[in-house]
Design a protein around this motif. Structure first.
Motif, PDB file in Angstrom:
ATOM      1  N   MET A   1      58.080  57.552  42.601  1.00  0.00           N
ATOM      2  CA  MET A   1      58.626  56.280  43.233  1.00  0.00           C
ATOM      3  C   MET A   1      57.413  54.625  42.817  1.00  0.00           C
ATOM      4  SD  MET A   1      58.891  57.004  46.976  1.00  0.00           S
ATOM      5  CE  MET A   1      60.260  58.582  47.042  1.00  0.00           C
ATOM      6  N   ASN A   2      57.291  53.987  43.003  1.00  0.00           N
ATOM      7  CA  ASN A   2      57.085  53.076  43.151  1.00  0.00           C
ATOM      8  C   ASN A   2      55.961  53.277  44.823  1.00  0.00           C
ATOM      9  OD1 ASN A   2      57.408  50.526  45.866  1.00  0.00           O
ATOM     10  ND2 ASN A   2      59.645  50.342  43.724  1.00  0.00           N
ATOM     11  N   GLU A   3      54.732  52.351  44.983  1.00  0.00           N
ATOM     12  CA  GLU A   3      53.865  52.350  45.748  1.00  0.00           C
ATOM     13  C   GLU A   3      54.270  52.114  47.085  1.00  0.00           C
ATOM     14  OE1 GLU A   3      48.955  50.717  45.423  1.00  0.00           O
ATOM     15  OE2 GLU A   3      50.138  51.110  43.908  1.00  0.00           O
ATOM     16  N   THR A   4      55.454  50.722  46.887  1.00  0.00           N
ATOM     17  CA  THR A   4      55.990  50.143  47.970  1.00  0.00           C
ATOM     18  C   THR A   4      56.475  50.522  49.101  1.00  0.00           C
ATOM     19  OG1 THR A   4      55.680  48.586  46.940  1.00  0.00           O
ATOM     20  CG2 THR A   4      56.793  48.065  49.257  1.00  0.00           C
ATOM     21  N   LEU A   5      57.855  50.915  47.854  1.00  0.00           N
ATOM     22  CA  LEU A   5      58.590  52.385  48.473  1.00  0.00           C
ATOM     23  C   LEU A   5      57.779  53.484  48.777  1.00  0.00           C
ATOM     24  CD1 LEU A   5      62.206  52.285  45.725  1.00  0.00           C
ATOM     25  CD2 LEU A   5      61.502  51.338  48.062  1.00  0.00           C
ATOM     26  N   TYR A   6      57.201  53.758  48.955  1.00  0.00           N
ATOM     27  CA  TYR A   6      56.530  55.834  48.999  1.00  0.00           C
ATOM     28  C   TYR A   6      55.595  55.172  50.561  1.00  0.00           C
ATOM     29  CZ  TYR A   6      53.103  59.713  49.157  1.00  0.00           C
ATOM     30  OH  TYR A   6      52.255  60.403  49.611  1.00  0.00           O
ATOM     31  N   ASN A   7      54.901  53.513  50.712  1.00  0.00           N
ATOM     32  CA  ASN A   7      54.418  53.732  51.393  1.00  0.00           C
ATOM     33  C   ASN A   7      55.179  53.452  52.506  1.00  0.00           C
ATOM     34  OD1 ASN A   7      52.017  52.235  53.341  1.00  0.00           O
ATOM     35  ND2 ASN A   7      52.761  50.483  53.121  1.00  0.00           N
ATOM     36  N   ILE A   8      56.879  52.878  52.469  1.00  0.00           N
ATOM     37  CA  ILE A   8      57.540  52.845  53.725  1.00  0.00           C
ATOM     38  C   ILE A   8      58.221  53.770  53.870  1.00  0.00           C
ATOM     39  CG2 ILE A   8      60.030  51.850  54.006  1.00  0.00           C
ATOM     40  CD1 ILE A   8      59.367  49.182  52.101  1.00  0.00           C
ATOM     41  N   LEU A   9      58.265  55.035  52.932  1.00  0.00           N
ATOM     42  CA  LEU A   9      58.894  56.370  53.568  1.00  0.00           C
ATOM     43  C   LEU A   9      57.678  57.121  54.119  1.00  0.00           C
ATOM     44  CD1 LEU A   9      61.247  57.600  50.286  1.00  0.00           C
ATOM     45  CD2 LEU A   9      61.802  55.733  52.725  1.00  0.00           C
ATOM     46  N   THR A  10      57.160  57.142  54.313  1.00  0.00           N
ATOM     47  CA  THR A  10      55.663  57.643  54.633  1.00  0.00           C
ATOM     48  C   THR A  10      55.232  57.213  55.928  1.00  0.00           C
ATOM     49  OG1 THR A  10      53.878  56.731  53.482  1.00  0.00           O
ATOM     50  CG2 THR A  10      55.245  59.242  52.657  1.00  0.00           C
ATOM     51  N   LEU A 119      53.481  48.248  57.861  1.00  0.00           N
ATOM     52  CA  LEU A 119      53.250  48.774  57.149  1.00  0.00           C
ATOM     53  C   LEU A 119      52.100  48.651  56.479  1.00  0.00           C
ATOM     54  CD1 LEU A 119      56.975  48.018  55.934  1.00  0.00           C
ATOM     55  CD2 LEU A 119      55.754  50.307  55.770  1.00  0.00           C
ATOM     56  N   SER A 123      48.715  51.553  55.088  1.00  0.00           N
ATOM     57  CA  SER A 123      48.780  51.741  53.578  1.00  0.00           C
ATOM     58  C   SER A 123      47.327  51.150  53.613  1.00  0.00           C
ATOM     59  CB  SER A 123      49.518  49.734  52.354  1.00  0.00           C
ATOM     60  OG  SER A 123      47.929  48.662  53.347  1.00  0.00           O
TER      61      SER A 123
END
Ligand SMILES: Cc1cc2nc3c(=O)[nH]c(=O)nc-3n(C[C@H](O)[C@H](O)[C@H](O)COP(=O)(O)O)c2cc1C
Length: 186
Positions: A1-10, A119, A123
């Motif tokens: 998963m790309n870093e931005t999506l991972y940051n949003i989901l976590t 967000l 990060s």
């Protein structure tokens, strides 16, 4: 998963903080992310107040407590009585976002700025939590005086606020997502 999506989901709302203050460069990065949010007609209608002074944090807490205690709302009164009361969970950094009342969409602009800041904080490994209390508190006489003392300019309405700090513990697990909130028309 790309870093931005991972940051949003976590990202999760954090409600326990270390007392150690954030580094200035971390706060600057968070603020820059906030100011790069989209805004209606690029009006950038937000006004962002960063509170790190212990004295001012205590003053905000004291005003919130006083307002909660006389709110006439049972659960707010109960919260106001708590010895350890702090609507921002004793976080060392509290950021208040207001919006220019006459702008096209101050609530939307300011909410996006605050969302970006939550967000960005995540990060950088920094915890945060949106805090709703100021919207109510700023509508009261005590709150209006506090708003002035905080240097929030005339003509700016409360959008939201958030606690920021290093986490004192693990992030909670995410709540399950509601079913049926998306309708795709192809
Ligand atoms: C508009 C808004 C107001 C909120 N107000 C509060 C608040 O006053 N206190 C609090 O602890 N959390 C507050 N939250 C955080 C939510 O409770 C949280 O986002 C939600 O439970 C989902 O959890 P998560 O952020 O960990 O995904 C608020 C969130 C939003 C978007």
């Amino acid at each position: 998963m790309n870093e931005t999506l991972y940051n949003i989901l976590t990202r999760r709302s954090i409600r326990q903080y270390q007392q150690k203050q954030l580094k200035d460069e971390e706060v600057q990065s968070i603020l820059e992310a906030g100011q790069f949010a989209p805004s209606a007609m690029n009006q950038q209608s937000w006004h962002i107040t960063v509170v790190q002074s212990k004295e001012m944090l205590q003053k905000i807490n004291g005003t919130c407590r006083a307002v909660f205690l006389k709110s006439g709302v049972k659960n707010m009164e109960e919260r106001g009585k708590a010895e350890n009361f702090s609507p921002f969970y004793h976080a060392p950094t509290f950021i208040i976002v207001c919006g220019e009342a006459n702008a096209i969409a101050p609530q939307n602009d300011g909410s996006l700025a605050l969302g970006n800041m939550l967000l960005a904080a995540h990060s950088l490994g920094i915890g945060s939590c949106w805090i709703h209390a100021m919207n109510y508190v700023f509508s009261t006489e005590e709150g209006k005086a506090l708003k002035k003392e905080l240097g929030i300019p005339e003509g700016y309405v409360s959008v939201g606020a958030a606690a920021f700090g290093y986490k004192a513990g693990e992030s909670p697990a995410p709540a399950p997502r509601k079913e049926g909130t998306v309708h795709i028309i192809k």
